[in-house]
Design a protein around this motif. Sequence first.
Motif: not given
Lengths: 490, 95
Positions: A42-46, A157-163, B65-72
């Motif tokens: 979903e957008p902005n979930a990551n 959508d910032l999901n890709r931002c910082g990848v 390399d572990v997902v610890t953040d996001g979903d906010i």
Amino acid sequence: MSNYRIQGATGEWEVVIGLEVHAQITSNAKLFSGASTRFGNEPNANVSLVDAAMPGMLPVLNRECVRQAVRTGMAIDAQINKWSRFDRKNYFYADLPQGYQISQLYHPIVGEGSLLIDADEKAGIPEPKTIGVERIHIEQDAGKLMHDQHPTRSYVDLNRCGVALMEIVSRPDMSSPAEAGAYIRKLRSILRYVGSCDGNMEEGSMRADVNVSVRRAGEELGTRTETKNVNSVRFVMQAIEYEAGRQVDVLEAGGKIVQETRLFDPDKAVTRSMRSKEDAHDYRYFPDPDLLPLELEDSFLVDCRASLPELPDAKRARYRDALGISAYAADVITADVETARWFETLLAAGAEAKAGANWLTSELFGALNRLGRTISDCPVSPVQAAQLLALVADGTLSGSLAKQVFEIMLESGEDPAKIVDERGMKQTSDTGAIEAVIAGILAANADKVEQYKGGKEALFGFFVGQTMKAMAGKANPKVVNDLLKKALEA
Amino acid sequence: MSVDSATVRKIASLARIAVSDAEAEALAPELSKILGLVEQLSEVDTTGIAPLAAVVPNHLRLRDDVVTDGDIRDKILKNAPQAEHGFFAVPKVIE
């Protein structure tokens, strides 16, 4: 040397091409935050507070991204810099809330390397050619903007931002669209073998900035333009072709090439000037004060090297020289890591190398093409395929029976032995049964038997066909041949 | 080193800071003074001395390399002047 030339009104022009490929590093979390990199969420979930650039948030570098960049460098025999550093590239755009991209301008993690593009006579590449790679550095990707969802607003959508991205910068060593295409394909193949990038161009995991200039044969380099963010091999080749032609037209009309950034329009296959503000390139780079220099330990480098797989060129040579596989099949099988893995599982399950390679490149690829599938979602497992080949090798199945069994395997996913048993598809070498059928066919076609005996030997094939048909393809072809000859000569 | 008001306006525009002409006039001598102060550092001969990244011995820390953040998403969008359908909504920016 490529013989690709642009024929202008005033003579021939050479094209000089360099590529900057942005490859998304395969990782679970982003380069400097713990947010997920998963595509399609979903957008902005990551997005974490770091990615949204909230005040006071600090970047912490992801070790895996460093490891993958180093392994990629090693795979192209590049110099690995044990000391590198991150810089800020400052610009304002809604896809990057920080106001700067963290990148590595002055001290990249990977230095000079090279890769070899393969000869392709038809594409005008008469022999393999080494393309220099100037550097690979690590940097952050930006977010995604959507302009067509609202009349006056753009959606972010910032999901890709910082990848994490690797920017892989080639030397201007390519001189035709075909060479540029071959370079990207080879690079993609290596990245997928190494596992540092999935190479999925549709999802944006690999994009290229294309630098093109033209010159008279043997003259100094011309002024170049940079076409940004081209996302397929075909588009890269089209962009070069168009851009080189445009530059020749400008120069021959007495004009000058402006060093500028351009966009590729895939619908019309043309490039267009971005007409950016003149300040746009004043990035005011400086070392990022939030990050210490990145120093690599020897043990880390040793582990990176030890974890490298056999790479496509080495694998192809081994297939040809040690396994005796044809050059064509070795090319096809080693081009992509998934195919090579499938093939090696097939061999491990007992298939003979040459028979396995031929079957894979003809039967399996034919079937996958027909079904619109790829090797990674192939309905038949390599172990099942090895069982099928074993049934051919021990004479249980003829070639044509094997094809039928394979079709059933593709549909049902069942093991070949089960299919053969349940449907009675075994090849028969039972001479009594075959002789009885032959006798019937010769009796029913007495006129043709006369013609055959009168010298029309081509009719032999007709008798073979009739016999096989009557036996539902299950007769051993060699036995049929032998018995037919005997019967006709009687 | 001296900074003129044109340079001040350019820097301001790169940093997206609104600066009036009068302010630029006033800022030019101030910035020149600051730069002059810092420039004294270049009087020190640093030939053969490696640049110092930190004043205490320290190494860059790395994360696993572990997902610890996001979903906010709601938290993230709460600060946005405008948000719609889960996106930040900004004035249309297209070239």
